[in-house]
Design a protein around this motif. Structure first.
Motif, PDB file in Angstrom:
ATOM      1  N   MET A  89       0.843  -1.191   0.000  1.00 20.91           N
ATOM      2  CA  MET A  89       0.000   0.000   0.000  1.00 20.91           C
ATOM      3  C   MET A  89       0.880   1.244   0.000  1.00 20.91           C
ATOM      4  O   MET A  89       1.950   1.277   0.592  1.00 20.91           O
ATOM      5  N   VAL A  90       0.379   2.287  -0.662  1.00 18.04           N
ATOM      6  CA  VAL A  90       1.013   3.599  -0.643  1.00 18.04           C
ATOM      7  C   VAL A  90       0.012   4.584  -0.057  1.00 18.04           C
ATOM      8  O   VAL A  90      -1.159   4.592  -0.436  1.00 18.04           O
ATOM      9  N   THR A  91       0.467   5.406   0.884  1.00 20.75           N
ATOM     10  CA  THR A  91      -0.401   6.424   1.467  1.00 20.75           C
ATOM     11  C   THR A  91       0.429   7.668   1.730  1.00 20.75           C
ATOM     12  O   THR A  91       1.617   7.718   1.402  1.00 20.75           O
ATOM     13  N   SER A  92      -0.173   8.692   2.322  1.00 25.11           N
ATOM     14  CA  SER A  92       0.550   9.932   2.579  1.00 25.11           C
ATOM     15  C   SER A  92       0.810  10.111   4.067  1.00 25.11           C
ATOM     16  O   SER A  92       0.136   9.509   4.909  1.00 25.11           O
ATOM     17  N   ALA A  93       1.752  10.986   4.381  1.00 27.93           N
ATOM     18  CA  ALA A  93       2.143  11.230   5.771  1.00 27.93           C
ATOM     19  C   ALA A  93       1.119  12.054   6.536  1.00 27.93           C
ATOM     20  O   ALA A  93       1.229  12.179   7.757  1.00 27.93           O
ATOM     21  N   VAL A  94       0.121  12.612   5.843  1.00 30.73           N
ATOM     22  CA  VAL A  94      -0.832  13.506   6.515  1.00 30.73           C
ATOM     23  C   VAL A  94      -2.230  12.903   6.596  1.00 30.73           C
ATOM     24  O   VAL A  94      -3.198  13.613   6.840  1.00 30.73           O
ATOM     25  N   GLU A  95      -2.338  11.599   6.414  1.00 31.46           N
ATOM     26  CA  GLU A  95      -3.649  10.960   6.470  1.00 31.46           C
ATOM     27  C   GLU A  95      -4.234  10.989   7.881  1.00 31.46           C
ATOM     28  O   GLU A  95      -3.520  11.121   8.880  1.00 31.46           O
ATOM     29  N   HIS A  96      -5.543  10.808   7.926  1.00 32.04           N
ATOM     30  CA  HIS A  96      -6.239  10.670   9.203  1.00 32.04           C
ATOM     31  C   HIS A  96      -5.792   9.366   9.877  1.00 32.04           C
ATOM     32  O   HIS A  96      -5.428   8.406   9.200  1.00 32.04           O
ATOM     33  N   PRO A  97      -5.806   9.321  11.222  1.00 35.36           N
ATOM     34  CA  PRO A  97      -5.425   8.072  11.902  1.00 35.36           C
ATOM     35  C   PRO A  97      -6.228   6.853  11.478  1.00 35.36           C
ATOM     36  O   PRO A  97      -5.732   5.717  11.603  1.00 35.36           O
ATOM     37  N   SER A  98      -7.448   7.031  10.972  1.00 33.99           N
ATOM     38  CA  SER A  98      -8.245   5.884  10.548  1.00 33.99           C
ATOM     39  C   SER A  98      -7.732   5.276   9.239  1.00 33.99           C
ATOM     40  O   SER A  98      -8.188   4.208   8.835  1.00 33.99           O
ATOM     41  N   VAL A  99      -6.788   5.944   8.593  1.00 33.94           N
ATOM     42  CA  VAL A  99      -6.065   5.356   7.469  1.00 33.94           C
ATOM     43  C   VAL A  99      -4.668   4.915   7.906  1.00 33.94           C
ATOM     44  O   VAL A  99      -4.245   3.786   7.649  1.00 33.94           O
ATOM     45  N   LEU A 100      -3.953   5.799   8.586  1.00 33.41           N
ATOM     46  CA  LEU A 100      -2.594   5.449   9.009  1.00 33.41           C
ATOM     47  C   LEU A 100      -2.595   4.288  10.001  1.00 33.41           C
ATOM     48  O   LEU A 100      -1.694   3.441   9.966  1.00 33.41           O
ATOM     49  N   GLY A 101      -3.589   4.226  10.874  1.00 32.74           N
ATOM     50  CA  GLY A 101      -3.655   3.144  11.861  1.00 32.74           C
ATOM     51  C   GLY A 101      -3.753   1.772  11.223  1.00 32.74           C
ATOM     52  O   GLY A 101      -2.902   0.901  11.479  1.00 32.74           O
ATOM     53  N   PRO A 102      -4.767   1.511  10.385  1.00 36.52           N
ATOM     54  CA  PRO A 102      -4.826   0.196   9.747  1.00 36.52           C
ATOM     55  C   PRO A 102      -3.674  -0.064   8.785  1.00 36.52           C
ATOM     56  O   PRO A 102      -3.244  -1.210   8.619  1.00 36.52           O
ATOM     57  N   ARG A 138      -1.066  -2.978  -4.087  1.00 39.75           N
ATOM     58  CA  ARG A 138      -2.466  -3.196  -4.444  1.00 39.75           C
ATOM     59  C   ARG A 138      -3.304  -1.933  -4.294  1.00 39.75           C
ATOM     60  O   ARG A 138      -4.336  -1.789  -4.941  1.00 39.75           O
ATOM     61  N   LEU A 139      -2.877  -1.039  -3.394  1.00 42.72           N
ATOM     62  CA  LEU A 139      -3.725   0.086  -3.023  1.00 42.72           C
ATOM     63  C   LEU A 139      -2.913   1.351  -2.838  1.00 42.72           C
ATOM     64  O   LEU A 139      -1.840   1.335  -2.234  1.00 42.72           O
ATOM     65  N   VAL A 140      -3.462   2.450  -3.349  1.00 38.31           N
ATOM     66  CA  VAL A 140      -2.992   3.792  -3.023  1.00 38.31           C
ATOM     67  C   VAL A 140      -4.143   4.491  -2.317  1.00 38.31           C
ATOM     68  O   VAL A 140      -5.266   4.519  -2.828  1.00 38.31           O
ATOM     69  N   SER A 141      -3.899   5.010  -1.117  1.00 39.20           N
ATOM     70  CA  SER A 141      -4.940   5.672  -0.337  1.00 39.20           C
ATOM     71  C   SER A 141      -4.469   7.070   0.047  1.00 39.20           C
ATOM     72  O   SER A 141      -3.533   7.224   0.836  1.00 39.20           O
ATOM     73  N   VAL A 142      -5.115   8.083  -0.532  1.00 37.96           N
ATOM     74  CA  VAL A 142      -4.772   9.481  -0.254  1.00 37.96           C
ATOM     75  C   VAL A 142      -6.069  10.255  -0.030  1.00 37.96           C
ATOM     76  O   VAL A 142      -6.996  10.186  -0.830  1.00 37.96           O
ATOM     77  N   MET A 143      -6.132  10.989   1.062  1.00 34.90           N
ATOM     78  CA  MET A 143      -7.328  11.749   1.420  1.00 34.90           C
ATOM     79  C   MET A 143      -7.592  12.845   0.390  1.00 34.90           C
ATOM     80  O   MET A 143      -6.679  13.336  -0.267  1.00 34.90           O
ATOM     81  N   LEU A 144      -8.846  13.241   0.293  1.00 38.49           N
ATOM     82  CA  LEU A 144      -9.195  14.318  -0.632  1.00 38.49           C
ATOM     83  C   LEU A 144      -8.945  15.687  -0.003  1.00 38.49           C
ATOM     84  O   LEU A 144      -8.440  16.595  -0.664  1.00 38.49           O
ATOM     85  N   ALA A 145      -9.296  15.848   1.275  1.00 35.79           N
ATOM     86  CA  ALA A 145      -9.061  17.118   1.968  1.00 35.79           C
ATOM     87  C   ALA A 145      -8.596  16.826   3.390  1.00 35.79           C
ATOM     88  O   ALA A 145      -9.169  15.967   4.068  1.00 35.79           O
ATOM     89  N   ASN A 146      -7.591  17.562   3.831  1.00 33.93           N
ATOM     90  CA  ASN A 146      -7.032  17.313   5.151  1.00 33.93           C
ATOM     91  C   ASN A 146      -7.921  17.892   6.239  1.00 33.93           C
ATOM     92  O   ASN A 146      -8.416  19.016   6.128  1.00 33.93           O
ATOM     93  N   ASN A 147      -8.096  17.140   7.307  1.00 30.74           N
ATOM     94  CA  ASN A 147      -8.987  17.535   8.392  1.00 30.74           C
ATOM     95  C   ASN A 147      -8.428  18.668   9.249  1.00 30.74           C
ATOM     96  O   ASN A 147      -9.173  19.370   9.910  1.00 30.74           O
TER      97      ASN A 147
END
Length: 383
Positions: A89-102, A138-147
């Motif tokens: 998986m690829v994600t960003s350093a500024v994701e919400h904990p509900s993405v970074l946690g899992p 398999r997955l790239v997960s990036v938020m649309l707008a930062n909280n």
């Protein structure tokens, strides 16, 4: 003093129209939507109408919408479901904990994980995302707008990268849906997360968009509700509330965006006249029209928030769900992971306060907020 609520990114009040839509489901329309008799069919009809309302707001088909209990469940469903038997998986350093946690939990179990850095505005580089995607991704997960900052990520640019390299694309749009136009076809995402309580629906309901043809294994097994992806009897009243909130947001979206931008201009102008050195994080990029994260130099965010709370003002030192000491500045001298990733100047980051507004917020509320904030800042400067 009248109370002033400026923490809409933490949660929003349930809109009157949403409450009205829910009432029949808390009374005479009480059936189980999986039952075949009249009571069940009435509930099923209400549930499917709500599904259509959610779909319409994001330009999806009704059968692509799956109700969940919250955004956290939706995010976990995607991440755990796709990485349960390996992959990366690829994600960003500024994701919400509900993405970074899992994501971190799946990495602990053996999945690959690449975390994209952001620039000083809090935005990723899509080219770096392409470089981070490997054969096992398999997955790239990036938020649309930062909280926290409201910064909008270029999710639509990631789509072509993902398609080229064979990765699925997920976006946590909990803070974006209902505040800016969100079109799953233009974004070209495979999965998208919605949170009810961020757009004037109740807490305890969310939705997950799953593109037709995208294979997502369920986390739970049971009676087969929500096309088998989320079994369990649906919280019909709250699903109807989410549908009503989406319909309300869709009717007022352009008007509300313009109105909220004007409120933000009033707030920023007011801050500039307070005589306190501050900076606005993510000021140089596209942001949500209802969000401003300001860092007050040399001050502690916790003390600012406490001072405002004593004056009946609700704001947040970063993101409310990060817990004590882990958001936008605290008495412990810690800043949020978002501001750390942005390499924000420490002297401003420690004094970061998030202001967020929404339905019902008026220009007079903003002016009164600035006045009360000015008193708090003056007191703290004297200490």
């Amino acid at each position: 003093m009248r109370p002033l609520y400026f923490d809409h990114n933490a949660t929003t009040p349930v809109a009157p129209a949403v409450r009205e839509a829910m009432l029949p489901l808390l009374g005479e329309v009480f059936g189980n939507p999986s039952s075949g008799h009249a009571w069940g069919l009435d509930a099923k009809e209400a549930l499917e109408a709500a599904r259509g309302q959610v779909a319409a707001l994001i330009n999806a088909e009704p059968d692509e919408i799956h109700f969940t209990s919250c955004a956290t469940e939706a995010n976990n469903t995607v991440i755990q479901g796709l990485l349960a038997d390996g992959g990366g998986m690829v994600t960003s350093a500024v994701e919400h904990p509900s993405v970074l946690g899992p994501a971190r939990e799946m990495a602990r179990r053996g999945a690959g994980l690449a975390v994209l850095p952001v620039n000083r505005e809090g935005v990723i580089d899509p080219e770096q995302a392409g470089e981070a995607i490997g054969p096992e991704t398999r997955l790239v997960s990036v938020m649309l707008a930062n909280n926290e900052t409201g910064a909008i990520q270029p999710v639509w640019e990631l789509a072509e990268v993902c398609r080229t390299q064979g990765a699925l694309l997920h976006s946590d749009a909990a803070q974006a849906v209902g505040k800016i136009p969100v079109d799953v076809r233009r974004l070209d995402v495979d999965f998208l997360t919605i949170a009810g309580h961020k757009l004037n629906a109740p807490k305890g309901v969310g939705a997950l968009f799953v593109r037709r043809g995208a294979n997502l294994p369920p986390l739970l097994f049971g009676g087969g509700q929500e096309s088998g992806l989320r079994p369990g009897t649906e919280n019909t009243a709250f699903c109807v509330g989410l549908g009503a909130a989406c319909a309300l947001a869709g009717r007022k979206l352009e008007e509300e965006m313009a109105r909220r931008r004007k409120l933000g201009d009033i707030l920023l102008d007011g801050l500039r006249h307070l005589g306190t050195d501050f900076m606005v994080f993510s000021e140089g990029t596209r942001r949500l029209p209802n969000t401003l994260l300001a860092g007050f130099r040399g001050l502690e965010a916790g003390r600012i928030v406490e001072g405002l709370a004593l004056r009946d003002v609700g704001v947040s030192a970063g993101a409310a769900c990060h817990g004590p000491g882990a958001s936008g500045g605290s008495s412990e001298g810690r800043i949020s992971h978002v501001l750390e990733a942005m390499r924000a100047p420490q002297e401003y980051a420690l004094g970061s306060v998030r202001f967020s507004w929404g339905l019902g917020t008026a220009p007079d509320d903003v002016l009164e907020l600035v006045e009360r904030l000015g008193r708090v800042l003056a007191e703290l400067r004297r200490d």
